[in-house]
Design an enzyme around this catalytic site. Structure first.
Site, PDB file in Angstrom:
ATOM      1  N   ILE A  40       0.820  -1.218   0.000  1.00 27.91           N
ATOM      2  CA  ILE A  40       0.000   0.000   0.000  1.00 27.91           C
ATOM      3  C   ILE A  40       0.850   1.262   0.000  1.00 27.91           C
ATOM      4  CG2 ILE A  40      -2.014  -1.073   1.066  1.00 27.91           C
ATOM      5  CD1 ILE A  40      -1.103   0.005   3.763  1.00 27.91           C
ATOM      6  N   GLY A  43       8.763   3.392  -0.421  1.00 32.00           N
ATOM      7  CA  GLY A  43       9.728   4.466  -0.215  1.00 32.00           C
ATOM      8  C   GLY A  43      11.106   4.045  -0.666  1.00 32.00           C
ATOM      9  N   SER A  44      12.101   4.884  -0.327  1.00 30.58           N
ATOM     10  CA  SER A  44      13.474   4.631  -0.769  1.00 30.58           C
ATOM     11  C   SER A  44      14.078   3.406  -0.104  1.00 30.58           C
ATOM     12  CB  SER A  44      14.347   5.851  -0.469  1.00 30.58           C
ATOM     13  OG  SER A  44      13.836   6.994  -1.089  1.00 30.58           O
ATOM     14  N   GLY A  46      12.236   0.841   1.687  1.00 28.84           N
ATOM     15  CA  GLY A  46      11.370  -0.279   1.969  1.00 28.84           C
ATOM     16  C   GLY A  46       9.966  -0.036   1.458  1.00 28.84           C
ATOM     17  N   VAL A  47       9.044  -0.861   1.954  1.00 27.45           N
ATOM     18  CA  VAL A  47       7.651  -0.797   1.494  1.00 27.45           C
ATOM     19  C   VAL A  47       6.717  -0.791   2.705  1.00 27.45           C
ATOM     20  CG1 VAL A  47       8.166  -2.001  -0.663  1.00 27.45           C
ATOM     21  CG2 VAL A  47       7.437  -3.318   1.345  1.00 27.45           C
ATOM     22  N   VAL A  48       5.451  -0.465   2.445  1.00 25.68           N
ATOM     23  CA  VAL A  48       4.397  -0.591   3.448  1.00 25.68           C
ATOM     24  C   VAL A  48       3.374  -1.579   2.891  1.00 25.68           C
ATOM     25  CG1 VAL A  48       2.630   0.572   4.803  1.00 25.68           C
ATOM     26  CG2 VAL A  48       4.750   1.783   4.219  1.00 25.68           C
ATOM     27  N   LYS A  63       5.220  -1.367   7.971  1.00 27.87           N
ATOM     28  CA  LYS A  63       6.321  -0.695   7.293  1.00 27.87           C
ATOM     29  C   LYS A  63       7.554  -1.585   7.380  1.00 27.87           C
ATOM     30  CE  LYS A  63       8.458   3.916   7.127  1.00 27.87           C
ATOM     31  NZ  LYS A  63       8.475   5.249   7.799  1.00 27.87           N
ATOM     32  N   ASP A 183       8.047  17.789   8.058  1.00 30.18           N
ATOM     33  CA  ASP A 183       7.605  17.315   6.736  1.00 30.18           C
ATOM     34  C   ASP A 183       6.076  17.226   6.681  1.00 30.18           C
ATOM     35  OD1 ASP A 183       8.025  16.574   4.105  1.00 30.18           O
ATOM     36  OD2 ASP A 183       8.362  14.468   4.556  1.00 30.18           O
TER      37      ASP A 183
END
Length: 359
Positions: A40, A43-44, A46-48, A63, A183
């Site tokens: 879902i 990112g740089s 890893g993944v979620v 995550k 951010d």
């Protein structure tokens, strides 16, 4: 550093000591009690993935970060992080020491101590010192990010007001806890099924001592960076004021569906942020109260920019005082801080499965 312990009203973050990863017959990966489903987010490092816990019949956002990629970013290829020892230090310009992997552990230590309805909760951490991934199980916020920008279907002014009230309460809580988010943007604001906003992604957040954090470096998303962070030869600048600026850009996105300053060239973008005023000459009409708030939040000079406590009582946000937000005392718990020991011990080491079998 003296650490004050806050009384958490939620269950503390779980720290598992046993890790089992197997492939199920239906093609899913089973990580302890979690069934890892579809991706879902990405990112740089890893993944979620959507994760389902059969024990409590609940979905979570898992995550999955790569330690190797985090170490590689800092240029450390032989960093030994067994027993959660930090990797070799990297001096950052605002004074905090740590490599990207240590920043992740610091983020974990911060999240474990936060307890607020407008902050996403970290539920469980799994980290095997001899394996690459770190697994972070967050509460799953059903409707995802509040708004994809740019969009041709922005939020109505009233919906924007209701959502932004949650953002203000969440950031007030963070600033009370002496944390600058750094951010803030629509993609870091998640929307629950109940219509509440939850702030996520503390990967570049900073702590401070005293009344504010004096920053000297630039992080975050370019279109949301405050002008004082872009001035050549700049000195230090207020962390709180940069969060307010990013909140102003975010609110503009809510009602207009786009950022107020845009350029394909990064230097062109910086120039617009530094010298241009936000345009309200759009097809969408907004109220004078909202124009006033946006103008004051997007003041170029931090000294003239509206402060968060003034945002909180602004006529647009409170409907001219008829719908006041709760007080700081009601909104914020006892102050929490993150010590060096907290970072070191933020994750319990997870033994290898072979070790567990042999016991």
């Amino acid at each position: 550093m003296v650490t004050t312990t806050a009384i958490l009203t939620r269950q503390p973050t779980r720290e598992t000591r046993r890790l089992s990863i197997v492939e199920s017959e239906d093609g899913w990966t089973l990580l302890n009690q979690y069934k890892l489903k579809d991706e879902i987010g990405k990112g740089s490092y890893g993944v979620v993935k959507l994760a389902y816990n059969e024990q409590d019949d609940t979905h979570y956002a898992m995550k999955i970060l790569s330690k190797k990629k985090l170490r590689k970013k800092a240029g450390f290829y032989s960093c030994n992080n067994n027993n959660n020892r930090p990797c070799p230090p990297m001096r950052m310009s605002h004074g905090v020491v740590g490599c990207p992997l240590e920043q992740v552990y610091r983020e974990i230590a911060i999240l474990k101590k936060l307890d607020h309805p407008n902050i996403v909760r970290l539920i469980e951490v799994l980290d095997d010192p001899e394996e690459d991934p770190i697994y972070l199980a967050f509460e799953f916020v059903e409707r995802g990010c509040v708004l994809d920008v740019p969009t041709d279907t922005p939020l109505s002014e009233e919906v924007s007001r209701l959502y932004f009230r949650d953002v203000v309460l969440g950031i007030e809580y963070l600033h009370f806890q002496k944390i600058i988010h750094r951010d803030i943007k629509p993609s870091n604001l998640l929307l629950s099924d109940s219509g509440r906003i939850k702030i996520c992604d503390f990967g570049v957040s900073d702590e401070f001592i005293g009344t504010d954090l004096q920053l000297t470096n630039t992080v975050g998303t370019p279109a949301f960076i405050a002008p004082e962070a872009l001035v050549e030869g700049r000195g230090s600048f207020s962390g709180k004021a940069t969060d307010v600026w990013a909140m102003g850009i975010t609110l503009y996105c809510f009602v207009f569906g786009k950022v107020p300053f845009h350029d394909e060239n990064i230097m062109g973008l910086h120039k617009k942020i530094l010298i241009e005023a936000p345009s309200f000459k759009e097809k969408i009409e907004i109220s004078d109260h909202l124009k006033d708030l946006l103008t004051r939040m997007l003041a170029k000079a931090p000294s003239t920019r509206i402060t968060l406590d003034k945002v909180k009582i602004h006529p647009w946000l409170t409907k001219s005082g008829s719908e006041p937000l709760i007080s700081e005392l009601e909104n914020c718990q006892a102050l929490v801080t993150v010590s060096a020991d907290d970072v070191k011990n933020c994750v319990k080491a997870v033994p290898r499965i072979a070790t567990l079998v042999s016991r």
